[in-house]
Design a protein around this motif. Structure first.
Motif, PDB file in Angstrom:
ATOM      1  N   VAL A  26       1.028  -1.749   0.074  1.00  0.00           N
ATOM      2  CA  VAL A  26       0.234  -0.310  -0.001  1.00  0.00           C
ATOM      3  C   VAL A  26       0.890   1.555  -0.236  1.00  0.00           C
ATOM      4  CG1 VAL A  26      -1.912   1.758   1.027  1.00  0.00           C
ATOM      5  CG2 VAL A  26      -1.969  -1.104   1.166  1.00  0.00           C
ATOM      6  N   TRP A  27       1.193   1.159   0.887  1.00  0.00           N
ATOM      7  CA  TRP A  27       2.432   2.118   0.930  1.00  0.00           C
ATOM      8  C   TRP A  27       3.317   2.746  -0.130  1.00  0.00           C
ATOM      9  CZ3 TRP A  27       8.409   3.159  -0.363  1.00  0.00           C
ATOM     10  CH2 TRP A  27       8.540   3.979  -0.104  1.00  0.00           C
ATOM     11  N   GLY A  28       3.336   1.623  -1.166  1.00  0.00           N
ATOM     12  CA  GLY A  28       3.992   1.771  -2.705  1.00  0.00           C
ATOM     13  C   GLY A  28       3.200   2.314  -3.613  1.00  0.00           C
ATOM     14  N   TYR A  29       1.759   1.831  -3.442  1.00  0.00           N
ATOM     15  CA  TYR A  29       1.175   2.591  -4.278  1.00  0.00           C
ATOM     16  C   TYR A  29       0.581   4.289  -3.611  1.00  0.00           C
ATOM     17  CZ  TYR A  29      -0.461  -1.587  -6.645  1.00  0.00           C
ATOM     18  OH  TYR A  29      -0.759  -3.233  -7.393  1.00  0.00           O
ATOM     19  N   GLY A  30       0.837   4.509  -2.920  1.00  0.00           N
ATOM     20  CA  GLY A  30       0.605   5.077  -1.710  1.00  0.00           C
ATOM     21  C   GLY A  30       1.673   6.631  -3.039  1.00  0.00           C
ATOM     22  N   VAL A  43      -8.342  -0.589  -8.009  1.00  0.00           N
ATOM     23  CA  VAL A  43      -9.167  -0.156  -7.172  1.00  0.00           C
ATOM     24  C   VAL A  43      -9.666  -1.910  -6.560  1.00  0.00           C
ATOM     25  CG1 VAL A  43     -11.746   0.415  -6.884  1.00  0.00           C
ATOM     26  CG2 VAL A  43      -9.804   1.393  -8.455  1.00  0.00           C
ATOM     27  N   LYS A  44      -9.882  -2.858  -7.369  1.00  0.00           N
ATOM     28  CA  LYS A  44     -10.166  -3.664  -6.484  1.00  0.00           C
ATOM     29  C   LYS A  44      -9.087  -4.771  -5.661  1.00  0.00           C
ATOM     30  CE  LYS A  44     -13.392  -5.927 -10.337  1.00  0.00           C
ATOM     31  NZ  LYS A  44     -12.868  -7.169 -11.284  1.00  0.00           N
ATOM     32  N   LEU A  45      -7.373  -4.055  -5.864  1.00  0.00           N
ATOM     33  CA  LEU A  45      -7.253  -4.321  -5.164  1.00  0.00           C
ATOM     34  C   LEU A  45      -6.914  -3.813  -3.954  1.00  0.00           C
ATOM     35  CD1 LEU A  45      -4.299  -5.965  -4.437  1.00  0.00           C
ATOM     36  CD2 LEU A  45      -2.951  -4.466  -5.593  1.00  0.00           C
ATOM     37  N   LEU A  46      -7.193  -2.448  -3.602  1.00  0.00           N
ATOM     38  CA  LEU A  46      -7.107  -1.437  -2.795  1.00  0.00           C
ATOM     39  C   LEU A  46      -8.517  -2.066  -1.895  1.00  0.00           C
ATOM     40  CD1 LEU A  46      -5.813   1.593  -4.218  1.00  0.00           C
ATOM     41  CD2 LEU A  46      -4.551   0.681  -3.209  1.00  0.00           C
ATOM     42  N   ASP A  47      -9.680  -2.519  -2.509  1.00  0.00           N
ATOM     43  CA  ASP A  47      -9.901  -2.320  -1.525  1.00  0.00           C
ATOM     44  C   ASP A  47     -10.165  -4.246  -1.413  1.00  0.00           C
ATOM     45  OD1 ASP A  47     -11.797  -0.422  -2.560  1.00  0.00           O
ATOM     46  OD2 ASP A  47     -12.917  -1.224  -3.891  1.00  0.00           O
ATOM     47  N   GLY A  48      -9.336  -4.483  -1.965  1.00  0.00           N
ATOM     48  CA  GLY A  48      -9.443  -6.656  -0.868  1.00  0.00           C
ATOM     49  C   GLY A  48      -8.205  -5.724   0.560  1.00  0.00           C
ATOM     50  N   ILE A  49      -7.551  -5.242  -0.295  1.00  0.00           N
ATOM     51  CA  ILE A  49      -6.557  -4.642   0.920  1.00  0.00           C
ATOM     52  C   ILE A  49      -7.230  -4.268   2.399  1.00  0.00           C
ATOM     53  CG2 ILE A  49      -4.461  -3.429   2.277  1.00  0.00           C
ATOM     54  CD1 ILE A  49      -3.276  -4.104  -0.925  1.00  0.00           C
ATOM     55  N   VAL A  50      -8.158  -3.219   2.341  1.00  0.00           N
ATOM     56  CA  VAL A  50      -8.980  -2.970   3.554  1.00  0.00           C
ATOM     57  C   VAL A  50     -10.278  -4.655   4.128  1.00  0.00           C
ATOM     58  CG1 VAL A  50     -10.700  -1.934   4.331  1.00  0.00           C
ATOM     59  CG2 VAL A  50      -9.298  -1.168   2.090  1.00  0.00           C
ATOM     60  N   GLU A  51     -10.650  -5.229   3.441  1.00  0.00           N
ATOM     61  CA  GLU A  51     -10.424  -6.473   3.095  1.00  0.00           C
ATOM     62  C   GLU A  51      -9.836  -7.243   4.383  1.00  0.00           C
ATOM     63  OE1 GLU A  51     -13.218  -8.716   1.483  1.00  0.00           O
ATOM     64  OE2 GLU A  51     -14.270  -6.902  -0.473  1.00  0.00           O
ATOM     65  N   VAL A  52      -8.836  -7.317   4.430  1.00  0.00           N
ATOM     66  CA  VAL A  52      -7.683  -8.247   4.353  1.00  0.00           C
ATOM     67  C   VAL A  52      -6.938  -7.363   5.948  1.00  0.00           C
ATOM     68  CG1 VAL A  52      -5.569  -8.900   4.113  1.00  0.00           C
ATOM     69  CG2 VAL A  52      -6.657  -9.800   2.256  1.00  0.00           C
ATOM     70  N   GLN A  63       4.134   1.705  12.900  1.00  0.00           N
ATOM     71  CA  GLN A  63       3.940   2.257  11.733  1.00  0.00           C
ATOM     72  C   GLN A  63       3.195   2.262  10.252  1.00  0.00           C
ATOM     73  OE1 GLN A  63       8.860   1.283  10.284  1.00  0.00           O
ATOM     74  NE2 GLN A  63       8.285   3.045   9.094  1.00  0.00           N
ATOM     75  N   GLY A  64       3.126   0.435  10.458  1.00  0.00           N
ATOM     76  CA  GLY A  64       2.297  -0.620   9.147  1.00  0.00           C
ATOM     77  C   GLY A  64       1.513   0.401   9.103  1.00  0.00           C
ATOM     78  N   VAL A  65       0.242   0.608  10.608  1.00  0.00           N
ATOM     79  CA  VAL A  65      -0.646   0.766  10.447  1.00  0.00           C
ATOM     80  C   VAL A  65      -0.617   2.752  10.099  1.00  0.00           C
ATOM     81  CG1 VAL A  65      -3.077   1.573  12.304  1.00  0.00           C
ATOM     82  CG2 VAL A  65      -1.597  -0.246  12.715  1.00  0.00           C
ATOM     83  N   ALA A  66      -0.189   3.148  10.346  1.00  0.00           N
ATOM     84  CA  ALA A  66       0.293   4.776  10.582  1.00  0.00           C
ATOM     85  C   ALA A  66       0.507   4.320   8.469  1.00  0.00           C
ATOM     86  CB  ALA A  66       0.844   5.579  10.951  1.00  0.00           C
ATOM     87  N   ASN A  67       1.146   4.435   7.599  1.00  0.00           N
ATOM     88  CA  ASN A  67       1.730   4.142   6.919  1.00  0.00           C
ATOM     89  C   ASN A  67       0.304   3.239   5.607  1.00  0.00           C
ATOM     90  OD1 ASN A  67       4.121   5.510   7.715  1.00  0.00           O
ATOM     91  ND2 ASN A  67       5.986   2.770   7.196  1.00  0.00           N
ATOM     92  N   THR A  68       0.059   2.673   6.064  1.00  0.00           N
ATOM     93  CA  THR A  68      -1.382   1.940   5.655  1.00  0.00           C
ATOM     94  C   THR A  68      -2.400   3.585   5.536  1.00  0.00           C
ATOM     95  OG1 THR A  68      -1.196   0.027   5.779  1.00  0.00           O
ATOM     96  CG2 THR A  68      -2.701   0.387   4.630  1.00  0.00           C
TER      97      THR A  68
END
Length: 122
Positions: A26-30, A43-52, A63-68
């Motif tokens: 997610v950081w890379g996309y950001g 878009v499907k990937l980013l939505d899927g990441i939220v579900e996971v 740090q992982g939470v803040a970066n996401t």
């Protein structure tokens, strides 16, 4: 095009990603932000990441939470993501918000301000 290919490859195996993998992805996309095309697969990937991500937040470092959260704000994702983060019943307890470092707090607050979200977990 390379992000679209990465999205297509990542989505079917997203459940196999550990917390660090997800945060880095997610950081890379950001980091790409508005320079990245928002293809349907992305878009499907980013939505899927939220579900996971949401059910597994306790596996993430602060740090992982803040970066996401920062990355989703950079991508100008809808407030639905931020609603889900705030509404996650165990967010405050799970993340031990008192353990967030100053940079993590400021990045998280910046993200909520960026999307003009009035609720914040901090």
């Amino acid at each position: 095009e390379s992000f679209e290919t990465l999205s297509e490859l990542s989505l079917p195996i997203l459940s196999q990603f550990n917390s660090q993998n997800i945060a880095n992805l997610v950081w890379g996309y950001g980091k790409m932000g508005s320079r990245m095309s928002t293809s349907l697969s992305t878009v499907k990937l980013l939505d899927g990441i939220v579900e996971v991500w949401l059910p597994r937040m306790d596996e993430f470092t602060s740090q992982g939470v803040a970066n996401t959260i920062w990355a989703y704000a950079k991508l100008k994702k809808s407030c639905a993501f931020f609603d889900a983060v705030v509404d996650e019943s165990s967010f405050g307890n799970t993340m031990h918000l008192g353990n967030f470092k100053p940079q993590e707090i400021s990045n998280t607050l910046w993200a909520f301000a960026k999307v003009k979200h009035v609720k914040s977990p901090i």
